[in-house]
Scaffold this active site. Structure first.
Site, PDB file in Angstrom:
ATOM      1  N   TYR A  70      39.665 -61.351 -45.343  1.00  0.00           N
ATOM      2  CA  TYR A  70      39.481 -61.860 -46.702  1.00  0.00           C
ATOM      3  C   TYR A  70      40.784 -62.434 -47.263  1.00  0.00           C
ATOM      4  O   TYR A  70      40.757 -63.383 -48.055  1.00  0.00           O
ATOM      5  CB  TYR A  70      38.871 -60.782 -47.623  1.00  0.00           C
ATOM      6  CG  TYR A  70      37.370 -60.696 -47.422  1.00  0.00           C
ATOM      7  CD1 TYR A  70      36.513 -61.597 -48.048  1.00  0.00           C
ATOM      8  CD2 TYR A  70      36.818 -59.759 -46.561  1.00  0.00           C
ATOM      9  CE1 TYR A  70      35.144 -61.566 -47.830  1.00  0.00           C
ATOM     10  CE2 TYR A  70      35.453 -59.711 -46.343  1.00  0.00           C
ATOM     11  CZ  TYR A  70      34.612 -60.617 -46.981  1.00  0.00           C
ATOM     12  OH  TYR A  70      33.261 -60.590 -46.753  1.00  0.00           O
ATOM     13  N   VAL A 106      32.697 -67.644 -53.588  1.00  0.00           N
ATOM     14  CA  VAL A 106      33.674 -66.646 -54.030  1.00  0.00           C
ATOM     15  C   VAL A 106      35.028 -67.297 -54.311  1.00  0.00           C
ATOM     16  O   VAL A 106      35.992 -66.610 -54.605  1.00  0.00           O
ATOM     17  CB  VAL A 106      33.794 -65.507 -52.982  1.00  0.00           C
ATOM     18  CG1 VAL A 106      32.500 -64.701 -52.923  1.00  0.00           C
ATOM     19  CG2 VAL A 106      34.145 -66.054 -51.595  1.00  0.00           C
ATOM     20  N   HIS A 122      28.084 -63.731 -56.057  1.00  0.00           N
ATOM     21  CA  HIS A 122      28.582 -62.990 -54.889  1.00  0.00           C
ATOM     22  C   HIS A 122      30.024 -62.530 -55.045  1.00  0.00           C
ATOM     23  O   HIS A 122      30.705 -62.276 -54.057  1.00  0.00           O
ATOM     24  CB  HIS A 122      28.425 -63.850 -53.620  1.00  0.00           C
ATOM     25  CG  HIS A 122      26.988 -64.078 -53.244  1.00  0.00           C
ATOM     26  ND1 HIS A 122      26.580 -65.017 -52.314  1.00  0.00           N
ATOM     27  CD2 HIS A 122      25.856 -63.488 -53.670  1.00  0.00           C
ATOM     28  CE1 HIS A 122      25.258 -64.984 -52.204  1.00  0.00           C
ATOM     29  NE2 HIS A 122      24.795 -64.071 -53.021  1.00  0.00           N
ATOM     30  N   CYS A 133      37.636 -45.958 -58.077  1.00  0.00           N
ATOM     31  CA  CYS A 133      37.475 -45.948 -59.547  1.00  0.00           C
ATOM     32  C   CYS A 133      37.099 -47.315 -60.103  1.00  0.00           C
ATOM     33  O   CYS A 133      36.935 -47.469 -61.303  1.00  0.00           O
ATOM     34  CB  CYS A 133      38.748 -45.424 -60.214  1.00  0.00           C
ATOM     35  SG  CYS A 133      40.149 -46.573 -60.129  1.00  0.00           S
ATOM     36  N   CYS A 161      44.472 -44.578 -59.237  1.00  0.00           N
ATOM     37  CA  CYS A 161      43.968 -43.346 -58.612  1.00  0.00           C
ATOM     38  C   CYS A 161      44.382 -43.206 -57.149  1.00  0.00           C
ATOM     39  O   CYS A 161      44.043 -42.206 -56.509  1.00  0.00           O
ATOM     40  CB  CYS A 161      42.445 -43.275 -58.737  1.00  0.00           C
ATOM     41  SG  CYS A 161      41.583 -44.345 -57.577  1.00  0.00           S
ATOM     42  N   GLY A 198      24.375 -77.859 -52.046  1.00  0.00           N
ATOM     43  CA  GLY A 198      25.217 -77.333 -50.969  1.00  0.00           C
ATOM     44  C   GLY A 198      24.914 -75.906 -50.577  1.00  0.00           C
ATOM     45  O   GLY A 198      25.824 -75.152 -50.243  1.00  0.00           O
ATOM     46  N   SER A 200      22.189 -73.458 -48.100  1.00  0.00           N
ATOM     47  CA  SER A 200      21.111 -73.437 -47.104  1.00  0.00           C
ATOM     48  C   SER A 200      19.873 -72.749 -47.663  1.00  0.00           C
ATOM     49  O   SER A 200      18.815 -72.780 -47.043  1.00  0.00           O
ATOM     50  CB  SER A 200      21.583 -72.725 -45.837  1.00  0.00           C
ATOM     51  OG  SER A 200      22.017 -71.418 -46.166  1.00  0.00           O
ATOM     52  N   ASN A 224      21.940 -82.113 -50.395  1.00  0.00           N
ATOM     53  CA  ASN A 224      22.441 -81.558 -49.138  1.00  0.00           C
ATOM     54  C   ASN A 224      22.452 -82.676 -48.090  1.00  0.00           C
ATOM     55  O   ASN A 224      21.495 -83.443 -48.023  1.00  0.00           O
ATOM     56  CB  ASN A 224      21.496 -80.418 -48.672  1.00  0.00           C
ATOM     57  CG  ASN A 224      22.152 -79.477 -47.688  1.00  0.00           C
ATOM     58  OD1 ASN A 224      22.705 -79.915 -46.681  1.00  0.00           O
ATOM     59  ND2 ASN A 224      22.093 -78.184 -47.970  1.00  0.00           N
ATOM     60  N   ALA A 242      27.731 -83.576 -51.513  1.00  0.00           N
ATOM     61  CA  ALA A 242      27.740 -83.221 -52.927  1.00  0.00           C
ATOM     62  C   ALA A 242      28.686 -84.104 -53.736  1.00  0.00           C
ATOM     63  O   ALA A 242      28.350 -84.519 -54.854  1.00  0.00           O
ATOM     64  CB  ALA A 242      28.132 -81.754 -53.073  1.00  0.00           C
TER      65      ALA A 242
HETATM   66  P1  OAD Z   1      25.595 -71.940 -45.983  1.00  0.00           P
HETATM   67  O1  OAD Z   1      26.740 -72.113 -45.066  1.00  0.00           O
HETATM   68  O2  OAD Z   1      24.457 -71.096 -45.550  1.00  0.00           O
HETATM   69  O3  OAD Z   1      25.012 -73.354 -46.363  1.00  0.00           O
HETATM   70  C1  OAD Z   1      25.844 -74.408 -46.733  1.00  0.00           C
HETATM   71  C2  OAD Z   1      24.991 -75.637 -46.943  1.00  0.00           C
HETATM   72  O4  OAD Z   1      25.841 -76.666 -47.402  1.00  0.00           O
HETATM   73  C3  OAD Z   1      24.319 -76.142 -45.662  1.00  0.00           C
HETATM   74  O5  OAD Z   1      22.930 -76.332 -45.923  1.00  0.00           O
HETATM   75  C4  OAD Z   1      25.011 -77.484 -45.391  1.00  0.00           C
HETATM   76  O6  OAD Z   1      24.137 -78.441 -44.847  1.00  0.00           O
HETATM   77  C5  OAD Z   1      25.459 -77.862 -46.775  1.00  0.00           C
HETATM   78  N1  OAD Z   1      26.616 -78.772 -46.830  1.00  0.00           N
HETATM   79  C6  OAD Z   1      27.634 -78.925 -45.935  1.00  0.00           C
HETATM   80  N2  OAD Z   1      28.500 -79.852 -46.354  1.00  0.00           N
HETATM   81  C7  OAD Z   1      28.049 -80.284 -47.556  1.00  0.00           C
HETATM   82  C8  OAD Z   1      28.498 -81.256 -48.509  1.00  0.00           C
HETATM   83  N3  OAD Z   1      29.607 -81.968 -48.320  1.00  0.00           N
HETATM   84  N4  OAD Z   1      27.743 -81.433 -49.633  1.00  0.00           N
HETATM   85  C9  OAD Z   1      26.616 -80.721 -49.843  1.00  0.00           C
HETATM   86  N5  OAD Z   1      26.145 -79.801 -48.993  1.00  0.00           N
HETATM   87  C10 OAD Z   1      26.840 -79.585 -47.858  1.00  0.00           C
HETATM   88  O7  OAD Z   1      26.205 -71.433 -47.377  1.00  0.00           O
HETATM   89  P2  OAD Z   1      25.432 -70.770 -48.610  1.00  0.00           P
HETATM   90  O8  OAD Z   1      24.072 -71.300 -48.736  1.00  0.00           O
HETATM   91  O9  OAD Z   1      26.352 -70.865 -49.767  1.00  0.00           O
HETATM   92  O10 OAD Z   1      27.123 -64.651 -48.920  1.00  0.00           O
HETATM   93  O11 OAD Z   1      25.380 -69.266 -48.128  1.00  0.00           O
HETATM   94  C11 OAD Z   1      24.849 -68.290 -48.984  1.00  0.00           C
HETATM   95  C12 OAD Z   1      25.571 -66.992 -48.763  1.00  0.00           C
HETATM   96  O12 OAD Z   1      25.556 -66.652 -47.368  1.00  0.00           O
HETATM   97  C13 OAD Z   1      27.052 -67.025 -49.089  1.00  0.00           C
HETATM   98  O13 OAD Z   1      27.338 -66.869 -50.461  1.00  0.00           O
HETATM   99  C14 OAD Z   1      27.577 -65.872 -48.298  1.00  0.00           C
HETATM  100  C15 OAD Z   1      26.855 -66.128 -47.003  1.00  0.00           C
HETATM  101  O14 OAD Z   1      26.665 -65.023 -46.187  1.00  0.00           O
HETATM  102  C16 OAD Z   1      27.883 -63.560 -48.900  1.00  0.00           C
HETATM  103  O15 OAD Z   1      28.969 -63.537 -48.348  1.00  0.00           O
HETATM  104  C17 OAD Z   1      27.283 -62.394 -49.613  1.00  0.00           C
END
Ligand code: OAD
Length: 260
Positions: A70, A106, A122, A133, A161, A198, A200, A224, A242
């Site tokens: 991280y 994040v 998230h 704590c 703590c 952006g 999935s 997307n 985007a």
């Molecule tokens: P993903 O990596 O699952 O999806 C990212 C999406 O962005 C994909 O559908 C890509 O096609 C699209 N993408 C890529 N480049 C792009 C661009 N220039 N413009 C627009 N879209 C683009 O990420 P999230 O959907 O955010 O959770 O994932 C959801 C959660 O899964 C995250 O918050 C994280 C992960 O595990 C935790 O860590 C709890």
């Protein structure tokens, strides 16, 4: 002129909308060089095992591995800059009577582009806290050396703590923060336009927001460059990056200079 063709109807709906919800995912930060999760080759979950890095049990098993990972991600974000997509959303908020920005990201790139009062579903890399704590931990200021991924770094201890400090993100198997989630649901149930950018749409419960928007009779739009499993559920699935699409949308809706 922008090389993006947008439906006139999307432009009209945005111009007349009273309440807009924008839900963003990792794709909105991709053009800033912050890796997404599931994009082929570049996605974090294509290279790393989420079960070893993004669960409470992973942190208990190997806190230094998880904290180091991280920290690596936090450093990547500190070195990144907001892109035209972040900026276009901030501009949109100045024109729409009520815009709620909900992010699964994040990073703090929306804030750095000028967005205020967004809902981080998230958590945030910049807000670690004590796992005992829950006291927030003040990170050192400045941009330290970027650790290579795989570098183990012992998590710091809480000044209050002595408990172990953990990353301020939501892990698999954990609940979303109540205040953010309830506010996201409330805004979605009353919006007239829902823009999903952006993401999935594979991770619940955030992915469920678009179904709530449909039930609320909102116009639903997805942006997307790639197909998603939920393309067919949106009224409009705009295929494009985007940055270019949002910059074009904002400039066409309010006759603003194209700021890509
Ligand atoms: P993903 O990596 O699952 O999806 C990212 C999406 O962005 C994909 O559908 C890509 O096609 C699209 N993408 C890529 N480049 C792009 C661009 N220039 N413009 C627009 N879209 C683009 O990420 P999230 O959907 O955010 O959770 O994932 C959801 C959660 O899964 C995250 O918050 C994280 C992960 O595990 C935790 O860590 C709890």
């Amino acid at each position: 002129m922008p090389a993006v063709s947008l439906s006139d109807q999307i432009v009209r709906v945005l111009r007349e909308a009273q309440r807009v919800v924008v839900l963003t995912g990792a794709g909105v930060s991709a053009e800033s060089g912050v890796p997404s999760f599931r994009d082929k080759q570049t996605g974090l979950w294509e290279k790393f095992d989420a079960a070893e890095l993004a669960t409470p049990s992973a942190f208990h098993r190997d806190p230094a591995l998880v904290w180091g990972w991280y920290e690596w991600r936090r450093m990547l974000v500190l070195r990144a800059e907001p892109n035209p997509a972040h900026r276009a959303i901030a501009v949109m908020a100045e024109h729409v009577p009520r815009l709620t920005l909900i992010t699964q990201n994040v990073d703090d790139l929306h804030e750095r582009a000028g967005s205020r009062q967004l809902l981080h579903l998230h958590g945030e890399l910049a807000r670690p806290y004590c796992e005992s704590c829950r006291q927030p931990y003040g990170l050192p200021v400045g941009i330290p050396q970027l650790p290579a991924h795989g570098t183990r770094i012992q998590p710091p201890r809480c000044a209050a703590c002595g408990g172990r400090v953990r990353p301020g993100v939501v892990w698999f198997g954990e609940s979303l923060p109540d205040r953010e989630w309830l506010a996201a649901v409330e805004a979605t149930q009353h919006c007239d336009l829902f823009l999903s950018v952006g993401t999935s749409s594979l991770v619940q419960p955030a992915a469920g927001l678009m179904h709530m928007a449909t039930r609320a009779a909102a116009v639903t739009v997805q942006i997307n460059p790639n197909p998603t499993d939920v393309d067919h559920l949106f009224a409009y699935a705009v295929r494009g990056r985007a940055g270019a699409v949002l910059a074009a949308l904002v400039s066409q809706t309010w006759n603003l200079p194209y700021a890509n």
